[in-house]
Design a protein around this motif. Sequence first.
Motif, PDB file in Angstrom:
ATOM      1  N   ASP A 141       0.855  -1.186   0.000  1.00 30.20           N
ATOM      2  CA  ASP A 141       0.000   0.000   0.000  1.00 30.20           C
ATOM      3  C   ASP A 141       0.896   1.244   0.000  1.00 30.20           C
ATOM      4  O   ASP A 141       1.773   1.345  -0.832  1.00 30.20           O
ATOM      5  CB  ASP A 141      -0.975  -0.034   1.179  1.00 30.20           C
ATOM      6  CG  ASP A 141      -1.890  -1.250   1.080  1.00 30.20           C
ATOM      7  OD1 ASP A 141      -2.243  -1.633  -0.045  1.00 30.20           O
ATOM      8  OD2 ASP A 141      -2.210  -1.835   2.120  1.00 30.20           O
ATOM      9  N   GLU A 142       0.683   2.137   0.965  1.00 29.78           N
ATOM     10  CA  GLU A 142       1.475   3.372   0.899  1.00 29.78           C
ATOM     11  C   GLU A 142       2.822   3.241   1.608  1.00 29.78           C
ATOM     12  O   GLU A 142       3.584   4.199   1.681  1.00 29.78           O
ATOM     13  CB  GLU A 142       0.664   4.555   1.453  1.00 29.78           C
ATOM     14  CG  GLU A 142       0.452   4.514   2.931  1.00 29.78           C
ATOM     15  CD  GLU A 142      -0.756   3.659   3.315  1.00 29.78           C
ATOM     16  OE1 GLU A 142      -1.326   3.911   4.367  1.00 29.78           O
ATOM     17  OE2 GLU A 142      -1.118   2.719   2.576  1.00 29.78           O
ATOM     18  N   ASN A 143       3.132   2.058   2.120  1.00 33.90           N
ATOM     19  CA  ASN A 143       4.374   1.886   2.875  1.00 33.90           C
ATOM     20  C   ASN A 143       5.519   1.472   1.954  1.00 33.90           C
ATOM     21  O   ASN A 143       5.558   0.348   1.444  1.00 33.90           O
ATOM     22  CB  ASN A 143       4.173   0.846   3.974  1.00 33.90           C
ATOM     23  CG  ASN A 143       3.119   1.290   4.968  1.00 33.90           C
ATOM     24  OD1 ASN A 143       3.330   2.237   5.725  1.00 33.90           O
ATOM     25  ND2 ASN A 143       1.958   0.633   4.929  1.00 33.90           N
TER      26      ASN A 143
ATOM     27  N   ILE B  75       0.165 -11.188   2.586  1.00 36.90           N
ATOM     28  CA  ILE B  75      -0.178  -9.758   2.594  1.00 36.90           C
ATOM     29  C   ILE B  75      -0.978  -9.429   3.855  1.00 36.90           C
ATOM     30  O   ILE B  75      -0.714  -8.427   4.533  1.00 36.90           O
ATOM     31  CB  ILE B  75      -0.974  -9.384   1.322  1.00 36.90           C
ATOM     32  CG1 ILE B  75      -0.070  -9.510   0.085  1.00 36.90           C
ATOM     33  CG2 ILE B  75      -1.539  -7.969   1.415  1.00 36.90           C
ATOM     34  CD1 ILE B  75      -0.803  -9.383  -1.248  1.00 36.90           C
ATOM     35  N   GLY B  76      -1.933 -10.308   4.188  1.00 37.88           N
ATOM     36  CA  GLY B  76      -2.719 -10.091   5.400  1.00 37.88           C
ATOM     37  C   GLY B  76      -1.840 -10.041   6.641  1.00 37.88           C
ATOM     38  O   GLY B  76      -2.010  -9.171   7.508  1.00 37.88           O
ATOM     39  N   LEU B  81       1.303  -7.196  10.960  1.00 39.17           N
ATOM     40  CA  LEU B  81       2.552  -6.777  11.610  1.00 39.17           C
ATOM     41  C   LEU B  81       2.681  -5.256  11.585  1.00 39.17           C
ATOM     42  O   LEU B  81       3.081  -4.632  12.584  1.00 39.17           O
ATOM     43  CB  LEU B  81       3.755  -7.425  10.920  1.00 39.17           C
ATOM     44  CG  LEU B  81       3.919  -8.935  11.139  1.00 39.17           C
ATOM     45  CD1 LEU B  81       4.972  -9.511  10.192  1.00 39.17           C
ATOM     46  CD2 LEU B  81       4.307  -9.237  12.591  1.00 39.17           C
ATOM     47  N   LEU B  82       2.324  -4.656  10.444  1.00 43.12           N
ATOM     48  CA  LEU B  82       2.367  -3.192  10.353  1.00 43.12           C
ATOM     49  C   LEU B  82       1.383  -2.551  11.330  1.00 43.12           C
ATOM     50  O   LEU B  82       1.701  -1.554  11.975  1.00 43.12           O
ATOM     51  CB  LEU B  82       2.023  -2.740   8.929  1.00 43.12           C
ATOM     52  CG  LEU B  82       3.157  -2.748   7.912  1.00 43.12           C
ATOM     53  CD1 LEU B  82       2.641  -2.282   6.566  1.00 43.12           C
ATOM     54  CD2 LEU B  82       4.306  -1.854   8.374  1.00 43.12           C
ATOM     55  N   ALA B 109      11.304 -13.383   6.555  1.00 46.43           N
ATOM     56  CA  ALA B 109      12.490 -13.145   5.728  1.00 46.43           C
ATOM     57  C   ALA B 109      12.335 -11.918   4.845  1.00 46.43           C
ATOM     58  O   ALA B 109      13.332 -11.348   4.388  1.00 46.43           O
ATOM     59  CB  ALA B 109      12.776 -14.371   4.866  1.00 46.43           C
ATOM     60  N   THR B 110      11.105 -11.489   4.588  1.00 45.87           N
ATOM     61  CA  THR B 110      10.868 -10.386   3.657  1.00 45.87           C
ATOM     62  C   THR B 110      10.257  -9.157   4.315  1.00 45.87           C
ATOM     63  O   THR B 110      10.217  -8.099   3.685  1.00 45.87           O
ATOM     64  CB  THR B 110       9.922 -10.853   2.523  1.00 45.87           C
ATOM     65  OG1 THR B 110       8.735 -11.391   3.109  1.00 45.87           O
ATOM     66  CG2 THR B 110      10.582 -11.913   1.656  1.00 45.87           C
ATOM     67  N   PHE B 111       9.783  -9.257   5.551  1.00 46.65           N
ATOM     68  CA  PHE B 111       9.181  -8.096   6.210  1.00 46.65           C
ATOM     69  C   PHE B 111      10.278  -7.106   6.587  1.00 46.65           C
ATOM     70  O   PHE B 111      11.208  -7.445   7.327  1.00 46.65           O
ATOM     71  CB  PHE B 111       8.402  -8.535   7.460  1.00 46.65           C
ATOM     72  CG  PHE B 111       7.703  -7.395   8.165  1.00 46.65           C
ATOM     73  CD1 PHE B 111       6.571  -6.816   7.608  1.00 46.65           C
ATOM     74  CD2 PHE B 111       8.186  -6.891   9.363  1.00 46.65           C
ATOM     75  CE1 PHE B 111       5.933  -5.760   8.239  1.00 46.65           C
ATOM     76  CE2 PHE B 111       7.547  -5.836  10.004  1.00 46.65           C
ATOM     77  CZ  PHE B 111       6.428  -5.262   9.440  1.00 46.65           C
ATOM     78  N   LYS B 112      10.184  -5.897   6.037  1.00 48.64           N
ATOM     79  CA  LYS B 112      11.228  -4.884   6.264  1.00 48.64           C
ATOM     80  C   LYS B 112      12.627  -5.429   5.957  1.00 48.64           C
ATOM     81  O   LYS B 112      13.587  -5.140   6.649  1.00 48.64           O
ATOM     82  CB  LYS B 112      11.136  -4.317   7.686  1.00 48.64           C
ATOM     83  CG  LYS B 112       9.771  -3.674   7.951  1.00 48.64           C
ATOM     84  CD  LYS B 112       9.724  -2.831   9.202  1.00 48.64           C
ATOM     85  CE  LYS B 112       8.313  -2.222   9.336  1.00 48.64           C
ATOM     86  NZ  LYS B 112       8.204  -1.252  10.419  1.00 48.64           N
ATOM     87  N   ARG B 113      12.698  -6.234   4.932  1.00 50.75           N
ATOM     88  CA  ARG B 113      13.928  -6.907   4.478  1.00 50.75           C
ATOM     89  C   ARG B 113      14.495  -7.890   5.501  1.00 50.75           C
ATOM     90  O   ARG B 113      15.694  -8.178   5.489  1.00 50.75           O
ATOM     91  CB  ARG B 113      15.001  -5.889   4.083  1.00 50.75           C
ATOM     92  CG  ARG B 113      14.593  -5.011   2.912  1.00 50.75           C
ATOM     93  CD  ARG B 113      15.768  -4.443   2.161  1.00 50.75           C
ATOM     94  NE  ARG B 113      15.291  -3.531   1.127  1.00 50.75           N
ATOM     95  CZ  ARG B 113      15.034  -2.237   1.328  1.00 50.75           C
ATOM     96  NH1 ARG B 113      15.247  -1.696   2.511  1.00 50.75           N
ATOM     97  NH2 ARG B 113      14.600  -1.487   0.340  1.00 50.75           N
ATOM     98  N   GLY B 114      13.622  -8.426   6.350  1.00 49.14           N
ATOM     99  CA  GLY B 114      14.062  -9.525   7.186  1.00 49.14           C
ATOM    100  C   GLY B 114      14.058  -9.249   8.673  1.00 49.14           C
ATOM    101  O   GLY B 114      14.777  -8.381   9.152  1.00 49.14           O
TER     102      GLY B 114
END
Lengths: 352, 352
Positions: A141-143, B75-76, B81-82, B109-114
């Motif tokens: 989204d916007e992040n 994605i959910g 997490l966000l 591994a992929t959230f905020k580059r890990g």
Amino acid sequence: MEISSNGKPIYFNLGFNPLLNLIEKNNYSQVFVLVDEHTSELCLPILRDGLGDFQNYSIIETQAGEQHKTIDFCIGIWNTLLDFNADRKSLLINLGGGVVTDMGGFIAATFKRGIDFVNIPTTLLSQVDASVGGKTGIDLDENKNMIGTFSIPEAVFIESEFLETLPKREILSGFAEIIKHGLIADDVLFDQILNSNLESIHPDLIIKSVTIKNKIVEHDPKEKGLRKILNFGHTIGHAIETYSLQNDPQPLNHGEAIVVGMLCEAYISTVVNKLTPEELNIIVDFLLKIYPKYSLEENAFDQILLTLAYDKKNENHQLMFSLLNRIGDCDFNINVSNELIIESLNFYQDLK
Amino acid sequence: MEISSNGKPIYFNLGFNPLLNLIEKNNYSQVFVLVDEHTSELCLPILRDGLGDFQNYSIIETQAGEQHKTIDFCIGIWNTLLDFNADRKSLLINLGGGVVTDMGGFIAATFKRGIDFVNIPTTLLSQVDASVGGKTGIDLDENKNMIGTFSIPEAVFIESEFLETLPKREILSGFAEIIKHGLIADDVLFDQILNSNLESIHPDLIIKSVTIKNKIVEHDPKEKGLRKILNFGHTIGHAIETYSLQNDPQPLNHGEAIVVGMLCEAYISTVVNKLTPEELNIIVDFLLKIYPKYSLEENAFDQILLTLAYDKKNENHQLMFSLLNRIGDCDFNINVSNELIIESLNFYQDLK
């Protein structure tokens, strides 16, 4: 000229023979070139010429623009790779600006748990910024860049010829990152920048800028410490960029937003760090001379603070800034209060 | 007991004190526990007890079942997490079977580059298979594990207590991987397996099985060579699993499909490799004694061959198999013709 970054080469103005050698050496089963509609028209012919007799690759085209750096476009491209029956010995060449190299890098890093990729950044911004450090990513989204990996391309090709395809506003966007590299790490480079010709960016500025960034990221690949100085201007700058994307019919580009961020964070550097008022003036005068002033409504401040609260660089809910000690030297992990952030936005707003 | 895998610990039946130590040592900003609706009910209370006074974590619940191992669920969870304002110093604990640990690993591994993650596999299958090797992944439509990374959890906890929550069919599914580990690498383990009590899997079988897999993946983390022997039974097995998911109202589970795959590939091993007909008989007799026979319609063959053509282990469009030399030893990178694959499916079909 060639430098090594995380054990992989970055080539400057050496043409595409090293790419032909890489493809031959690794015996890739298939080669794909990811482009957007602009680089398809303006840059693909240059690459095609450079590859001579080797024309055995498939083109995948995506849409230009940050708003298309999304998981939906990744899904489309993953499926295209599947339709082409791409296997783990495939190579993906990303030909474009940061959107193409960030997203293409992420697609390659995760397709079948990782295939090789090569980046050919075609904008000044992506040449001096996205070309080193192995950051891949897409927006959620916007992040911005919320989902991604650290993954190193097999090679990076920086060719000045591509810059001739760019409008001046795009050149200035990339130039902002060169300025940042001078400010955080090299006062001699900053002097060169002050005296440079903006009509034609000298390749030496690009090489020096990439070399500075490379030294920093090799020292700290996963952004645990020193690498954070590269975020100078980017904490407030990213929030401004997000705000502008959401609110302006003609939003700021990345470099323009980072210039606002650098001015605010230079101001904060003078308040809480050792940057002198004289140095602050030099920075302000130079940046306002070449970049348009952004008019920031006061009712924007809350939205900017809210975006900052979601910044992925935050730790334990603390907003951490990288701030200048002097021109050419930068500290990191400095906590800054919301009040001082607002003060810096007001400082920017009052600049003439 | 504790072993080291890629420099990170795997704990066997040692409880959760090492997890408390890890959380304290790394000073995580937030701790999240990913569960599905089954592990939320059956396994979370066990973890909760094991964590004693430390109850400062947030639960994220996903839906059970391979059909939910998708990018949409990622994605959910990324967005959840966000919403929790998770930063890069967050920890994700994956509590569940392979769907939860594969998908949770990819999300981390992929959230905020890990961000860091810990796996607590709660099924026998995930304990002996997904627990080592760092494979994370999700499915892309009907293509299994098409998107993922190689990422190592900070720790893995294997606790026999969780197995008591499982129906027998689930136990047998995981047992198929233990059998595979014996067949490809350890004839002594295979003898133990032949004489084991299926009502209560001895922890020693699990430890030996994990240790075998760990040795193989440490030798070849990115599946360039030796690691491919772990695919024994999985080339045809995965295609059978996909076929069954798409066509059967009550589809085979992973282990049941892999058993069919092992029988076909053991047959091929006898035809083109050194497995003797006597050894093939031992394997056939044992597997048919404990697993139900799957009735494979002949019109399924084309669909299975088509799925095989998309297998992500293919290189340069060649179907590569791992085949037994004898019980306890396996080769890899053996090209097998479509004719022989069909012959092996007919062999399976004719078994009584």
